[in-house]
Design an enzyme around this catalytic site. Sequence first.
Site, mmCIF file in Angstrom:
data_model
loop_
_atom_site.group_PDB
_atom_site.id
_atom_site.type_symbol
_atom_site.label_atom_id
_atom_site.label_comp_id
_atom_site.label_asym_id
_atom_site.label_seq_id
_atom_site.Cartn_x
_atom_site.Cartn_y
_atom_site.Cartn_z
ATOM 1 N N LYS A 13 0.832 -1.203 0.000
ATOM 2 C CA LYS A 13 0.000 0.000 0.000
ATOM 3 C C LYS A 13 0.876 1.266 0.000
ATOM 4 C CE LYS A 13 -3.915 -2.179 2.423
ATOM 5 N NZ LYS A 13 -4.786 -2.091 3.626
ATOM 6 N N TYR A 53 -12.446 -2.351 -3.054
ATOM 7 C CA TYR A 53 -12.963 -2.398 -1.684
ATOM 8 C C TYR A 53 -14.492 -2.344 -1.636
ATOM 9 C CZ TYR A 53 -8.303 -1.891 0.424
ATOM 10 O OH TYR A 53 -7.012 -2.096 0.849
ATOM 11 N N PHE A 61 -15.418 3.883 7.484
ATOM 12 C CA PHE A 61 -14.047 4.230 7.094
ATOM 13 C C PHE A 61 -13.812 4.129 5.591
ATOM 14 C CE2 PHE A 61 -14.091 -0.275 8.418
ATOM 15 C CZ PHE A 61 -13.595 -0.894 7.278
ATOM 16 N N ARG A 89 -1.772 -14.924 3.673
ATOM 17 C CA ARG A 89 -2.523 -14.258 4.751
ATOM 18 C C ARG A 89 -1.909 -14.552 6.113
ATOM 19 N NH1 ARG A 89 -6.555 -10.210 3.986
ATOM 20 N NH2 ARG A 89 -6.712 -10.467 6.242
ATOM 21 N N THR A 95 -5.652 -7.773 10.577
ATOM 22 C CA THR A 95 -5.933 -6.502 9.904
ATOM 23 C C THR A 95 -5.261 -5.334 10.633
ATOM 24 O OG1 THR A 95 -8.014 -7.333 9.023
ATOM 25 C CG2 THR A 95 -7.782 -4.934 9.170
ATOM 26 N N ARG A 106 2.619 -7.341 9.027
ATOM 27 C CA ARG A 106 2.022 -6.203 9.738
ATOM 28 C C ARG A 106 2.551 -6.103 11.171
ATOM 29 N NH1 ARG A 106 -4.056 -7.225 7.363
ATOM 30 N NH2 ARG A 106 -3.918 -5.896 5.507
ATOM 31 N N ASN A 116 -1.585 -0.163 7.301
ATOM 32 C CA ASN A 116 -1.150 -1.529 7.606
ATOM 33 C C ASN A 116 -0.316 -2.183 6.501
ATOM 34 O OD1 ASN A 116 -3.227 -2.054 5.845
ATOM 35 N ND2 ASN A 116 -4.521 -3.129 7.312
ATOM 36 N N HIS A 119 -1.880 -5.266 1.383
ATOM 37 C CA HIS A 119 -3.155 -5.947 1.147
ATOM 38 C C HIS A 119 -2.852 -7.344 0.629
ATOM 39 C CE1 HIS A 119 -7.145 -6.974 -0.363
ATOM 40 N NE2 HIS A 119 -6.494 -7.490 -1.384
ATOM 41 N N GLU A 132 -9.700 -10.730 -7.525
ATOM 42 C CA GLU A 132 -8.771 -9.604 -7.399
ATOM 43 C C GLU A 132 -7.677 -9.645 -8.468
ATOM 44 O OE1 GLU A 132 -7.597 -9.469 -3.247
ATOM 45 O OE2 GLU A 132 -9.554 -8.660 -2.678
HETATM 46 P P1 IDP Z 1 -7.666 -6.986 5.551
HETATM 47 O O1 IDP Z 1 -6.840 -5.957 4.821
HETATM 48 O O2 IDP Z 1 -6.927 -7.575 6.723
HETATM 49 O O3 IDP Z 1 -8.236 -8.034 4.640
HETATM 50 P P2 IDP Z 1 -10.368 -5.868 5.653
HETATM 51 O O4 IDP Z 1 -11.328 -6.108 6.763
HETATM 52 O O5 IDP Z 1 -10.609 -6.546 4.347
HETATM 53 O O6 IDP Z 1 -8.901 -6.211 6.215
HETATM 54 O O7 IDP Z 1 -10.274 -4.291 5.430
HETATM 55 C C1 IDP Z 1 -9.598 -3.778 4.304
HETATM 56 C C2 IDP Z 1 -8.781 -2.595 4.748
HETATM 57 O O8 IDP Z 1 -9.622 -1.580 5.256
HETATM 58 C C3 IDP Z 1 -7.789 -2.866 5.892
HETATM 59 O O9 IDP Z 1 -6.587 -3.447 5.464
HETATM 60 C C4 IDP Z 1 -7.582 -1.479 6.460
HETATM 61 O O10 IDP Z 1 -6.674 -0.747 5.618
HETATM 62 C C5 IDP Z 1 -8.968 -0.877 6.303
HETATM 63 N N1 IDP Z 1 -9.756 -1.032 7.520
HETATM 64 C C6 IDP Z 1 -10.386 -2.136 7.958
HETATM 65 N N2 IDP Z 1 -11.039 -1.919 9.105
HETATM 66 C C7 IDP Z 1 -10.825 -0.617 9.408
HETATM 67 C C8 IDP Z 1 -11.244 0.238 10.483
HETATM 68 O O11 IDP Z 1 -11.950 -0.172 11.409
HETATM 69 N N3 IDP Z 1 -10.813 1.520 10.428
HETATM 70 C C9 IDP Z 1 -10.026 1.999 9.438
HETATM 71 N N4 IDP Z 1 -9.613 1.244 8.403
HETATM 72 C C10 IDP Z 1 -10.001 -0.042 8.388
HETATM 73 MG MG MG Z 2 -9.734 -8.030 3.228
#
Ligand code: IDP
Ligand code: MG
Length: 159
Positions: A13, A53, A61, A89, A95, A106, A116, A119, A132
Amino acid sequence: MSHHDERTFVMVKPDGVQRGLIGEVVSRFEDRGLKLVGGKFMQVDEELAREHYAELSEQPFFEGLVEFITSGPVFAMVWEGADATAQVRSMVGETDPAESPPGTIRGDLGLDLGHNVIHASDHEEEGANVREIDLWFDDDELVDYGLDTAAWVYEDEDH
Ligand code: IDP
Ligand code: MG
């Protein structure tokens, strides 16, 4: 050989790019024995960000996430190997970097949920990796080739 060819989508990212972590992230997957079959350094436009997304579009968010992922270049990749989606993963961590154990990407490289670093396709969402890869790469951007080290990574691969 066929069970070694699962492909998954991974992206460094904008925060990871700016912090100079592309090489670190690529090294981890190389070291694991995974095979890089596609990679491109690119600026994500808003349309791609929203599509990527889409399932999070109702989240509070979401707009901030779209803004962040389009705020600077990313490095998009496709990695191939046995059980690649789940294995990647597990290497990525949770996350939230603050909840990711040391040893994960991470957990070693981040501290904040909104930044973070990486992706990776979700292994718990059926077909997310294929969807994807299709969204981010054209077929002719993925390279079919043999990796000479495969026989040392996989016991049942021929030399
Ligand atoms: P992942 O990246 O671990 O698969 P997802 O739940 O798919 O997590 O969320 C995608 C992205 O959205 C996360 O990597 C993070 O950048 C962002 N994100 C997820 N939850 C939150 C939140 O509660 N606040 C702010 N950003 C979030
Ligand atoms: Mg995800």
